[in-house]
Motif scaffolding. Structure first.
Motif, PDB file in Angstrom:
ATOM      1  N   GLU A   1      -2.760 -39.154  52.870  1.00 39.22           N
ATOM      2  CA  GLU A   1      -2.773 -37.716  53.090  1.00 39.22           C
ATOM      3  C   GLU A   1      -3.831 -37.056  52.209  1.00 39.22           C
ATOM      4  O   GLU A   1      -4.016 -37.440  51.048  1.00 39.22           O
ATOM      5  N   VAL A   2      -4.480 -36.019  52.738  1.00 39.19           N
ATOM      6  CA  VAL A   2      -5.547 -35.341  52.013  1.00 39.19           C
ATOM      7  C   VAL A   2      -5.033 -34.741  50.713  1.00 39.19           C
ATOM      8  O   VAL A   2      -5.740 -34.704  49.703  1.00 39.19           O
ATOM      9  N   SER A   3      -3.789 -34.294  50.712  1.00 43.54           N
ATOM     10  CA  SER A   3      -3.211 -33.677  49.520  1.00 43.54           C
ATOM     11  C   SER A   3      -2.848 -34.702  48.446  1.00 43.54           C
ATOM     12  O   SER A   3      -2.555 -34.327  47.308  1.00 43.54           O
TER      13      SER A   3
ATOM     14  N   SER B   1      -2.894 -37.236  61.171  1.00 41.08           N
ATOM     15  CA  SER B   1      -4.252 -37.764  61.089  1.00 41.08           C
ATOM     16  C   SER B   1      -5.278 -36.810  61.681  1.00 41.08           C
ATOM     17  O   SER B   1      -6.480 -36.957  61.434  1.00 41.08           O
ATOM     18  N   ILE B   2      -4.836 -35.845  62.478  1.00 36.52           N
ATOM     19  CA  ILE B   2      -5.774 -34.867  63.040  1.00 36.52           C
ATOM     20  C   ILE B   2      -5.254 -33.461  62.806  1.00 36.52           C
ATOM     21  O   ILE B   2      -4.053 -33.232  62.682  1.00 36.52           O
ATOM     22  N   GLY B   3      -6.174 -32.509  62.754  1.00 36.36           N
ATOM     23  CA  GLY B   3      -5.801 -31.104  62.637  1.00 36.36           C
ATOM     24  C   GLY B   3      -5.551 -30.645  61.214  1.00 36.36           C
ATOM     25  O   GLY B   3      -5.234 -31.440  60.331  1.00 36.36           O
ATOM     26  N   VAL B   4      -5.740 -29.357  61.009  1.00 36.74           N
ATOM     27  CA  VAL B   4      -5.482 -28.711  59.718  1.00 36.74           C
ATOM     28  C   VAL B   4      -4.598 -27.495  59.971  1.00 36.74           C
ATOM     29  O   VAL B   4      -4.897 -26.667  60.846  1.00 36.74           O
ATOM     30  N   GLU B   5      -3.505 -27.388  59.228  1.00 35.39           N
ATOM     31  CA  GLU B   5      -2.631 -26.232  59.386  1.00 35.39           C
ATOM     32  C   GLU B   5      -3.261 -25.008  58.743  1.00 35.39           C
ATOM     33  O   GLU B   5      -3.633 -25.026  57.563  1.00 35.39           O
ATOM     34  N   HIS B   6      -3.431 -23.963  59.571  1.00 35.43           N
ATOM     35  CA  HIS B   6      -4.062 -22.742  59.071  1.00 35.43           C
ATOM     36  C   HIS B   6      -3.708 -21.587  59.997  1.00 35.43           C
ATOM     37  O   HIS B   6      -3.647 -21.773  61.220  1.00 35.43           O
ATOM     38  N   LEU B   7      -3.458 -20.409  59.457  1.00 31.86           N
ATOM     39  CA  LEU B   7      -3.161 -19.215  60.242  1.00 31.86           C
ATOM     40  C   LEU B   7      -2.005 -19.456  61.225  1.00 31.86           C
ATOM     41  O   LEU B   7      -2.091 -19.135  62.412  1.00 31.86           O
TER      42      LEU B   7
ATOM     43  N   ALA C   1     -11.029 -38.964  49.347  1.00 31.41           N
ATOM     44  CA  ALA C   1     -11.560 -39.823  50.405  1.00 31.41           C
ATOM     45  C   ALA C   1     -12.321 -40.998  49.782  1.00 31.41           C
ATOM     46  O   ALA C   1     -13.271 -40.783  49.039  1.00 31.41           O
ATOM     47  N   PRO C   2     -11.922 -42.236  50.075  1.00 31.61           N
ATOM     48  CA  PRO C   2     -12.625 -43.391  49.501  1.00 31.61           C
ATOM     49  C   PRO C   2     -14.014 -43.623  50.097  1.00 31.61           C
ATOM     50  O   PRO C   2     -14.860 -44.245  49.457  1.00 31.61           O
TER      51      PRO C   2
ATOM     52  N   ILE D   1      -7.699 -40.681  58.229  1.00 29.49           N
ATOM     53  CA  ILE D   1      -7.928 -39.260  58.464  1.00 29.49           C
ATOM     54  C   ILE D   1      -9.432 -39.014  58.355  1.00 29.49           C
ATOM     55  O   ILE D   1     -10.055 -39.388  57.345  1.00 29.49           O
ATOM     56  N   LEU D   2     -10.009 -38.381  59.357  1.00 30.24           N
ATOM     57  CA  LEU D   2     -11.445 -38.092  59.372  1.00 30.24           C
ATOM     58  C   LEU D   2     -11.657 -36.596  59.189  1.00 30.24           C
ATOM     59  O   LEU D   2     -11.128 -35.792  59.953  1.00 30.24           O
TER      60      LEU D   2
END
Length: 368
Positions: free
Chosen positions: A308-310, A247-253, A314-315, A291-292
């Protein structure tokens, strides 16, 4: 520069001329009598008065005498749709001097009834409880105003009026307690009307929340947090295991990137501390399994996902009451943008210690 060729026909706008009918129904062979002044409005006598009141929910019946009284707004409606002549040639000019909003109210009244619903001005209501500062009550097309409850309470505003979200919220709660819906009509200087439906929703999502994490998962998050690197936008957590709190964070790098608000919230959870006031709304929504993500591209505080975002769009787009639009013109822009990208616009308001979410969506007459 050449103009683009139009491949559609613009909508024809209703002009509503004075003294002329705009209905397709045939006029009576014998013209109706003109309304006459009365201390309670404008008097219409039988048999027309009975038809207007019984079938159309127009006017107020008089006690002790035959007939009904119509408001000036209802006179205009009946002139356009019931072949009722105006009281005199200069009647409108005199009436609008007494009420500068007469034309706006008449156009809104006409629009509100265009879908076939029964819309009755609040001044004519005696048998139902009214909410504060309402314009009218509305019944569905297949309902009778004599033996069924109204479906909604109606208000109206000019586009340029200041918007008080807290007052709208209090009114919506008042109407909710009456088991009705809230309809708001907005009119602009062109006499064009836009309708909105206001309701309360409880957004819920499918993501794991903090209290559902195992001890191993909270320990992993704690160790990753201890290795955090502060960035301009928040924090970067090097990956040392599968991130358990989607629900928090984005996987990157090769790490989990947290926004500042996510990191502030996460640190309180790791340390078992009370959530600060500024993070209460965020905490409420995250604990609903949502998820915000930032709503910058859509002019809102957050875009909110229930999955999940994938996997989903977003409604909702959420704005807080303090950052919400200040006029109905700005509100119209925000709501239209939301619906243009297939999302609902919601406003978050704190009522005592509880957060409530007020959804405002474009509506149309005849949709109920």
């Amino acid at each position: 520069m050449a103009r683009h060729s139009r491949k559609f026909t613009p909508r024809q706008r209703t002009k509503r001329p004075l003294g002329a009918s705009i209905t397709s129904n045939a006029a009576p062979k014998t013209p109706h009598d003109k309304p006459v002044p009365h201390e309670l409005g404008w008097l219409v006598k039988p048999p027309l008065s009975a038809r207007l009141f019984q079938k159309s929910g127009l006017g107020r019946p008089l006690r002790g005498e035959d007939g009904i009284t119509l408001s000036s707004m209802e006179i205009l409606f009946c002139n356009w749709h019931r072949h009722l002549p105006l009281p005199s040639a200069d009647w409108f000019e005199k009436e609008i001097e007494n009420d500068s909003n007469l034309l706006a109210k008449a156009v809104i009244f006409d629009t509100a009834r265009s879908g076939g619903e029964i819309v009755i001005p609040s001044s004519n209501i005696t048998d139902y409880q009214l909410s504060s500062d309402i314009f009218a009550l509305k019944w569905k097309r297949n309902q009778s105003q004599f033996n069924t409850e109204p479906v909604s309470h109606v208000r109206w505003y000019w586009t340029f009026e200041t918007l008080d979200w807290t007052e709208i919220f209090m009114w919506a709660e008042e109407v909710e307690e009456l088991n009705c819906k809230c309809d708001i009509f907005i009119i602009d200087e062109e006499m064009e009307v836009t309708m909105y439906r206001v309701s309360f929703i409880e957004p819920e999502g499918s993501q794991k929340i903090w209290t559902e994490l195992s001890n191993d998962e909270t320990e992993l998050i704690s160790r990753m947090w201890d290795s955090k690197i502060t960035t301009s936008s928040g924090f970067h957590l090097p990956i040392i295991g599968n991130w358990p709190l989607n629900s928090i964070g984005v996987e990157h790098l090769s790490g989990i990137n947290l926004r500042t608000e996510e990191g502030v919230w996460l640190e309180k959870k790791i340390n078992g501390e009370e959530i600060e006031t500024d993070s209460k709304l965020y905490d409420d929504l995250i604990n609903r399994g949502l998820i915000l993500r930032p709503g910058f591209k859509f002019g809102s505080r957050w875009r909110i996902y229930d999955d999940e975002v994938s996997k989903s769009h977003a409604p909702w787009l959420l704005q807080t009451v303090t950052d919400g639009p200040k006029t109905w013109e700005n509100a119209c822009l925000s709501i239209r943008l939301s619906e243009g990208v297939h999302k609902k616009w919601i406003c978050a308001i704190q009522n005592n210690s509880k957060w409530r979410f007020m959804q405002v969506e474009r509506w149309s007459p005849g949709k109920d």
